[in-house]
Structure formats: structure tokens, C-alpha cells
Design a protein around this motif. Structure first.
Motif, PDB file in Angstrom:
ATOM      1  N   GLU A  93       0.828  -1.211   0.000  1.00  0.00           N
ATOM      2  CA  GLU A  93       0.000   0.000   0.000  1.00  0.00           C
ATOM      3  C   GLU A  93       0.863   1.262   0.000  1.00  0.00           C
ATOM      4  O   GLU A  93       0.712   2.154   0.837  1.00  0.00           O
ATOM      5  CB  GLU A  93      -0.949  -0.009   1.210  1.00  0.00           C
ATOM      6  N   THR A  94       1.794   1.324  -0.930  1.00  0.00           N
ATOM      7  CA  THR A  94       2.696   2.465  -1.054  1.00  0.00           C
ATOM      8  C   THR A  94       2.997   2.713  -2.528  1.00  0.00           C
ATOM      9  O   THR A  94       2.897   1.798  -3.358  1.00  0.00           O
ATOM     10  CB  THR A  94       4.010   2.218  -0.286  1.00  0.00           C
ATOM     11  N   ASP A  95       3.368   3.945  -2.850  1.00  0.00           N
ATOM     12  CA  ASP A  95       3.704   4.279  -4.232  1.00  0.00           C
ATOM     13  C   ASP A  95       5.217   4.364  -4.418  1.00  0.00           C
ATOM     14  O   ASP A  95       5.719   5.094  -5.272  1.00  0.00           O
ATOM     15  CB  ASP A  95       3.043   5.604  -4.638  1.00  0.00           C
ATOM     16  N   THR A  96       5.979   3.600  -3.637  1.00  0.00           N
ATOM     17  CA  THR A  96       7.447   3.642  -3.694  1.00  0.00           C
ATOM     18  C   THR A  96       7.971   3.394  -5.106  1.00  0.00           C
ATOM     19  O   THR A  96       8.849   4.112  -5.597  1.00  0.00           O
ATOM     20  CB  THR A  96       8.048   2.599  -2.733  1.00  0.00           C
ATOM     21  N   LEU A  97       7.438   2.388  -5.780  1.00  0.00           N
ATOM     22  CA  LEU A  97       7.939   2.065  -7.119  1.00  0.00           C
ATOM     23  C   LEU A  97       7.552   3.146  -8.127  1.00  0.00           C
ATOM     24  O   LEU A  97       8.314   3.415  -9.070  1.00  0.00           O
ATOM     25  CB  LEU A  97       7.419   0.701  -7.560  1.00  0.00           C
ATOM     26  N   ARG A 200      14.321   6.871   3.877  1.00  0.00           N
ATOM     27  CA  ARG A 200      13.301   5.880   3.513  1.00  0.00           C
ATOM     28  C   ARG A 200      11.918   6.524   3.442  1.00  0.00           C
ATOM     29  O   ARG A 200      11.100   6.188   2.585  1.00  0.00           O
ATOM     30  CB  ARG A 200      13.296   4.750   4.525  1.00  0.00           C
ATOM     31  N   GLU A 201      11.644   7.429   4.358  1.00  0.00           N
ATOM     32  CA  GLU A 201      10.328   8.074   4.400  1.00  0.00           C
ATOM     33  C   GLU A 201      10.092   8.973   3.192  1.00  0.00           C
ATOM     34  O   GLU A 201       8.935   9.197   2.803  1.00  0.00           O
ATOM     35  CB  GLU A 201      10.196   8.882   5.699  1.00  0.00           C
ATOM     36  N   VAL A 202      11.164   9.461   2.558  1.00  0.00           N
ATOM     37  CA  VAL A 202      11.016  10.325   1.380  1.00  0.00           C
ATOM     38  C   VAL A 202      10.280   9.598   0.270  1.00  0.00           C
ATOM     39  O   VAL A 202       9.403  10.168  -0.392  1.00  0.00           O
ATOM     40  CB  VAL A 202      12.397  10.813   0.896  1.00  0.00           C
ATOM     41  N   TRP A 203      10.630   8.314   0.065  1.00  0.00           N
ATOM     42  CA  TRP A 203       9.965   7.532  -0.981  1.00  0.00           C
ATOM     43  C   TRP A 203       8.926   6.573  -0.395  1.00  0.00           C
ATOM     44  O   TRP A 203       8.545   5.593  -1.037  1.00  0.00           O
ATOM     45  CB  TRP A 203      10.999   6.761  -1.801  1.00  0.00           C
ATOM     46  N   ALA A 204       8.511   6.825   0.833  1.00  0.00           N
ATOM     47  CA  ALA A 204       7.421   6.079   1.476  1.00  0.00           C
ATOM     48  C   ALA A 204       7.686   4.577   1.542  1.00  0.00           C
ATOM     49  O   ALA A 204       6.765   3.768   1.401  1.00  0.00           O
ATOM     50  CB  ALA A 204       6.095   6.343   0.748  1.00  0.00           C
ATOM     51  N   TRP A 205       8.958   4.215   1.758  1.00  0.00           N
ATOM     52  CA  TRP A 205       9.274   2.783   1.877  1.00  0.00           C
ATOM     53  C   TRP A 205       9.519   2.485   3.353  1.00  0.00           C
ATOM     54  O   TRP A 205      10.639   2.468   3.840  1.00  0.00           O
ATOM     55  CB  TRP A 205      10.469   2.433   1.013  1.00  0.00           C
ATOM     56  N   THR A 206       8.413   2.222   4.080  1.00  0.00           N
ATOM     57  CA  THR A 206       8.456   2.137   5.542  1.00  0.00           C
ATOM     58  C   THR A 206       7.749   0.909   6.102  1.00  0.00           C
ATOM     59  O   THR A 206       7.533   0.833   7.315  1.00  0.00           O
ATOM     60  CB  THR A 206       7.802   3.390   6.151  1.00  0.00           C
TER      61      THR A 206
END
Length: 709
Positions: A93-97, A200-206
Motif C-alpha cells: 500500500e505504497t507508491d514507492t515504485l 526511507r520516508e522520502v519515498w514512502a518505503w516504511t
């Protein structure tokens, strides 16, 4: 001393897929293969499960494909990218990619080149970290940590938030790998982890376990660092320096060191030693082959250049003159040799000019009927070459804190007070990792306090009920002790519990302290509770040895065993022995099974490794079964101990065994072959067969159980 926990960190560097795979329990290639198969079968459930179980590989695969697509777009890779984005979004549930894709669309192919340059530096950094950690190389670890800060800033300049986060995490791990990390270094590590979290939080990979574990670690470590800062103030008030570490953080501040001169003495008889090339059987001691008359250098002596000569067929000597081949002009010292342990006589000589630096060795000359590797062998001197086996007969004593303390140079290099036994240079290819893998082996000296048991040398020693830090002075000619502060030097007990055949009970079992117990070394073989500094301990070296000529023997190493925690004021027990199991590496393609006995590992109750086995090599049956439990196993092959010296000679002369020679006898061979070989090749008797190795009655270990692969 406060324990520093191991830091959990992830690697998404595309060039370090093996490292990432180790953390996730599967290889990158296997992950890609399984994920592709799931997509082809339109099995979304399996694909999502693979992404959930392998977040690092998922990111790495997306970035690998994205880099290729950025340089040269094509429909096939576009489809992979879209499938990965969809699955990743569903699972996490993240838009990291999506953020990563937008980043590459802005950077373009030139950005890929810049990243590849930085990736190469990061790839090298991972390798350097492992090398420096293994060597406990504080200086280079500190330099690596500084270099990683520059690399993290490089990735930040390139705008790659996740790569920057990875490097900050790696930098923190490097600081935590420092032996005796100072408070200032721990604070640098904590700062690096905060940057990891921020990037990590910049690209929402948490949402992966790496982030969650590190975030939890940050919170806990902040509390520990705050406590350490209070402790540092307390130490400062007590007279300790701000960045004090190691032994200096434990010694009583401003304590006067008691220093005593060492006095040399030749040992009367060999005793139990702590050296991996020692023990009761001379043909397993260190050895030098004297070519013709010599002089031939003894490569293990480090205190001086020492050479061996052979003035007669069965006469030998030592000399410091390696240049004069004419023995009539070479002022060598004749030495005593023996053909049995009972006949051993020490030979005294000097390593320095004008009869300075006394030393002594026992020398052994083998016969043409030596019982070695479970068979009778001819190891007698030949016309143009003779092998001379030797063992240190040197000892040095002094009085410290009212007790006689004696030091023994078990590793025969002429040096005392060595705290890094792996620096000796001893290497071994017979520890079950295949002939290509050369493993470092520790080389301990020993010491004795009063009439107590002989122990491996340790810089932390108990004398007359009090604990001291022990170190050498004047190039090892003197010894000094300083009292340890009981407020910071806490102890517990550690005891060996042997569960197994009496014949296999270790005569030596050395454990070394790790983390806050770093530096402590103790022999647990007597089975009594040993008082040790609180901390963690790992198996360093052990030896099983029958005292009789040609008796069974084996070495013990850490293997797969875990460290043993010892709490302050608390007892701990290390259980070793049965059940014993045989592990191996299964190879072969399709329905072919390939098994090489040079990769056999005998493991004990706690995962400890038994290697260099004489007289009890794993002569195993090879079982094939339809179930992982081995039910209804079918014998499809067998290994046997090499039965005679002729077959051993044939095997040792094989180019595969050029680096081990006669030590090929530590490996069993395949039964029923025309030429001796350690490699069994057989066709699987049925599809999906699992394979294991077992021996119903091993001479040394009793029953050896299988591990199925």
C-alpha cells in the motif's frame, strides 16, 4: 560493559543480490524465476506472496528492469515493471515504485551511468565490511565508516533516496562492527540510522521488516545512549577518559601496574597444549621438510629467522645462518631427535646473538611404519629430503600478585602475549568447505597460574581470587598486570556439558569472548564451571585426541553453533556432543546426484563442527528417500575410509588435492570405484528424491544421523 546489539539492515544494491538473498532465505535468481512463473500462470496470490516474502529482491528486480528500460524501452520490460508496481502497491500500500520510476524518467540514461559508478563503490564497501569485520580491523572499519558518509551524500546528490538510506544503514552497521565502539562512535551510528529512516520516508518505503526493525532499534538505542552518556559522566568523575574503550575501560583508574621479568625454562615433558597443530601425536605437529643438507627455513618462527639443517642421514640441527650451505662453515646447533613420544628430549638453542633469546623445541623423526590416518604409512626420512616434526619445549615464568605465572609458546613462533590468534597465518582446506576454500584457524599459546590447569593465553586473568588485565612489555621479556574495576568487570560462569561417547570427549575446548567479553579466552574441557566476564562466548577451537600412538583424533570449531550468553552472577552451560549429524552439499543437474566428501561436515548437538577426523572419518551410506524425514530410505551409494597408503598416495597425487597432499586422508572415498575419488555421481532412483548421509556405528562418534537435501 553495555552490550551493543546487532543492527539489522537491508541491501537493495542490485550488484549485491547474493547478500540480499541471504537475508531473505532465497536467491535473487530463484525469486525472479518463481515470480515470472506465477505471472505466466496468472497466479496473483503466489506472485503477491513472493513479493511480500522478498521485499528486497522485489525492489532490486524493479530497479534492474527499470534501468534497462530507461536506456532502451521495450514492451517486455514495460510489462514486468507494471506487474511489479501493481503487486507492490497491493502488498505494501505504497507508491514507492512509482516514485522510483518518476526518478529514473527525470534522470535518464546519463543518470543510470552515474548510479552505476556509485553502485560499484557500494559493492566494494560491502566486501570491505565483511573483510574488516572478520579481521577485527578497527582502523580500516573506521575509515570505511567515514567513506560511507561521502557515498551516502553522493546518492543524496543524485536524488536516490532509497540508495542513500541503504548507505546510511550500512555506515551504522560499520560503526557497530568496531571492536569496543566508543560512545562517540555509537552516537555516529545512531545519527546514521536517523538519516536512514528519514531517507526511507522520502519515498514512502516504511513497511518492510528492515525499516520496522531499524525504527524500533533507533528508539531503544536512543535510550541506551542516554544511559551511556550518564555512565560516561560517572566514569569521568571516577578518573576515566571520555573515549576510553577495551581493557582501559575496565582497569582501575590510575592503578599502578605490577611488572615482572620473565625467566626462561625448558619444559621437562610435553603437556596438553592449546595449538591446532599440537596434541599428543607428533605426525600432526608443525613440520619442515629439510631439502638435502639444508639450510631450510622454518616458516613458523617469527621471533627470528630460524633454519634447519641435516648434517647426516638421521642427524639434524638449527641455525640462524640461512646463507651458508657448507655445514662445515655453518655454526649450527645439533638437536636431539626422537622416534617415539617416550624418547622425546628437548633441544635448547638461542634465537638472538651472543646467546640471547633462549628457546627450545622437541623434534620428532617419523618411521617407515607410522600409524596415521587410520593406516600404516612410511614417513621416514629419504635420501634428499627429511620431514622434521617439532613442538615447543619453551616456557617463561615470573611472579605476579604473589603467584607464579608461566607462559608457553604452543604455536612455536617465539612470540608471547598474542591476543589475535587468527593473525598467525594458519590455514586449513579440510574443514568441509571443499578443497578451494582455505579457512583461517586460530593458533593459541597457553599459560598457567600457580599449579592450576593450563589455559589458553588470555589478557584477562584471575590470580589469587582477584581479576587483572595482563599484557607484555619489553618485546615479551616482561609481563605486567593491572587490577580490574569490579564495578564494571562483572562475571558469571560457563561450563561444558559433554553428551556423547567418552572416547570423543574433548581434551581441549576453547571459547572466546565476544562483545563486552571481548578478549577473554578459556578452556572448558575439564567440565567444571569456569568464572568468566559476563558477555557472549563462541567456540574457537577444540581437540579430541586419544593419547595412544595412531589414536583417533578430531578438531572442533564453531560450525553452525550460536554464541553462548553469560549473565553477570549467573551460570551458563554449553552442551556439546550427541546427536551427531552429517551435512553435505548436494550438486548435480536434473536427475543426477553429485556428492563430494570434501564438503562433508560432522555437526554436534549445538551445531559445532568436527573436522580433521583421524580414525573415525564419516564412512557413510548415501540414502535416497521420497520424504524429507528420510522414511523408507534406499541406499544408493557408500563412502569408506581410505584403506591403505597406496590408495591414499593415488588420491593425494591427483591435481585436485595438490594443496592438501597427504591430508586427503581426512576424506572418505567412494566405495567400489577403480580409482580413488571423493566424488559420487549417481542417478536419482525416483523423481523428487531427497538425499542424506548416515553411519550406524562410527568409531569415534557412535551414530551419525542424516540431514536430507
Amino acid at each position: 560493559m553495555a552490550r551493543i546489539p546487532t543492527l539489522l539492515f537491508g541491501a537493495i544494491l542490485t550488484l549485491v543480490l547474493a547478500c540480499a538473498g541471504a537475508a531473505q532465505g532465497t536467491t535473487y535468481d530463484s525469486f525472479v524465476q518463481k515470480l515470472t512463473a506465477a505471472w505466466q500462470a496468472t497466479d496473483q496470490k503466489t506472485a503477491d506472496r513472493l513479493i511480500r516474502e522478498n521485499p528486497t529482491h522485489s525492489l532490486a528486480h524493479f530497479e534492474n528492469v527499470l534501468r534497462v528500460w530507461t536506456v532502451k524501452p521495450d514492451d517486455g520490460n514495460r510489462k514486468i515493471l507494471d506487474q511489479l508496481k501493481d503487486g507492490f502497491r497491493r502488498v505494501y500500500e505504497t507508491d514507492t515504485l512509482e516514485q522510483m520510476e518518476r526518478y529514473y524518467s527525470m534522470r535518464g540514461s546519463d543518470g543510470v551511468k552515474d548510479l552505476e559508478k556509485a553502485d560499484k563503490v557500494l559493492f566494494d564497501a560491502y566486501a570491505q565490511l565483511e573483510t574488516y569485520k572478520a579481521a577485527k580491523d578497527r582502523e580500516n572499519l573506521a575509515k570505511l565508516a567515514e567513506g560511507l558518509m561521502a557515498l551516502a551524500q553522493t546518492y543524496e546528490g543524485l536524488g536516490h533516496a532509497i540508495k542513500a538510506a541503504e548507505v546510511w544503514s550500512l555506515r551504522a552497521s560499520t560503526y557497530y562492527a568496531l571492536p569496543d565502539a566508543t560512545l562517540a562512535e555509537r552516537k555516529e551510528a545512531l545519527t546514521s540510522l536517523r538519516y536512514f529512516k528519514e531517507k526511507r520516508e522520502v519515498w514512502a518505503w516504511t513497511k518492510d521488516t528492515v525499516f520496522l526493525n531499524n525504527a524500533g532499534f533507533i528508539k531503544a538505542e536512543e535510550g541506551r545512549v542516554a544511559e551511556a552518556e550518564k555512565e560516561a559522566e560517572k566514569r569521568k568523575a571516577a578518573g576515566y577518559g571520555a573515549d576510553v574503550r577495551g581493557a582501559e575501560a575496565l582497569v582501575m583508574p590510575s592503578a599502578k601496574e605490577e611488572i615482572a621479568e620473565l625467566h626462561f625454562k625448558v619444559q621437562a615433558r610435553p603437556q596438553v597444549d592449546m595449538f591446532a597443530r599440537g596434541g599428543p601425536q607428533p605426525t600432526f605437529w608443525l613440520a619442515t621438510q629439510v631439502q638435502k643438507e639444508g639450510p631450510t627455513e622454518n616458516p613458523w618462527m617469527k621471533a627470528a629467522k630460524l633454519y634447519l639443517v641435516r648434517p647426516g642421514a638421521n642427524k639434524f640441527g638449527v641455525t640462524l645462518d640461512g646463507n651458508t650451505a657448507d655445514l662445515k662453515k655453518n655454526h649450527f646447533v645439533p638437536v636431539e631427535t626422537a622416534g617415539s613420544v617416550a624418547q622425546l628430549k628437548p633441544s635448547k638453542f638461542f634465537l638472538g646473538p651472543d646467546n640471547t633469546l633462549p628457546y627450545a623445541l622437541w623434534f620428532y623423526v617419523a618411521s617407515d611404519k607410522e600409524q596415521v590416518m587410520g593406516m600404516q604409512q612410511n614417513l621416514a626420512p629419504q635420501k634428499d629430503a627429511a620431514t622434521l616434526y617439532f613442538k615447543s619445549a619453551a616456557s617463561w615464568s615470573c611472579t605476579l600478585a604473589g603467584e607464579t605465572v608461566t607462559f608457553f609458546d604452543d604455536n612455536c613462533n617465539g612470540k608471547l602475549f598474542e591476543e589475535q590468534p587468527w593473525d598467525y597465518g594458519l590455514r586449513d582446506r579440510t574443514l568441509g568447505d571443499g578443497l578451494d576454500k582455505e579457512s583461517a584457524v586460530p593458533a593459541f599459546d597457553s599459560m598457567q597460574v600457580g599449579k592450576g590447569t593450563v589455559q589458553p593465553f588470555s589478557p584477562y586473568v584471575q590470580i589469587a581470587g582477584n581479576w587483572y588485565h595482563l599484557r607484555g612489555h619489553d618485546d615479551g621479556r616482561k609481563a605486567g598486570i593491572r587490577p580490574l574495576n569490579p564495578e564494571y568487570f562483572k562475571t558469571g560462569t560457563l561450563q561444558l556439558k559433554w553428551v556423547g561417547p567418552a572416547v570423543a570427549k574433548p581434551e581441549v575446548l576453547i571459547v572466546m569472548g565476544r562483545n563486552e567479553a571481548s578478549g577473554m579466552v578459556v578452556n572448558l574441557a575439564d567440565g567444571k564451571p569456569a568464572t568468566v566476564p559476563a558477555g557472549e562466548y563462541e567456540i574457537a577451537f577444540g581437540r579430541i585426541a586419544e593419547p595412544k600412538v595412531g589414536g583417533m583424533m578430531a578438531h572442533i570449531y564453531k560450525g553452525q553453533s550460536s554464541n553462548i550468553p553469560v549473565g553477570a552472577g549467573k551460570p551458563a552451560v554449553l552442551e556439546l556432543g550427541a546427536p551427531f549429524k552429517v551435512d553435505f552439499v548436494r550438486e548435480g543437474k536434473d536427475d543426477e546426484i553429485l556428492i563430494d566428501s570434501t564438503r562433508f561436515k560432522v555437526l554436534g548437538k549445538s551445531g559445532e563442527l568436527y573436522a580433521r577426523i583421524q580414525g573415525g572419518v564419516p564412512a557413510v551410506e548415501v540414502l535416497a528417500s521420497r520424504s524429507k524425514e528420510g522414511k523408507g530410505g534406499k541406499v544408493i551409494g557408500e563412502f569408506i575410509q581410505i584403506p591403505d597408503p597406496d590408495l591414499l598416495g593415488k588420491l593425494a597425487s591427483n591435481t585436485r588435492f595438490a594443496q592438501v597432499g597427504i591430508e586427503a586422508g581426512f576424506f572418505p572415498i567412494v566405495k567400489g570405484t577403480t580409482e580413488p575419488t571423493t566424488i559420487l555421481k549417481v542417478k536419482a532412483p525416483f523423481p523428487g528424491a531427497v538425499v542424506g548421509l548416515q553411519q550406524a556405528k562410527n568409531k569415534l562418534f557412535g551414530k551419525l544421523d542424516p540431514i536430507f537435501h
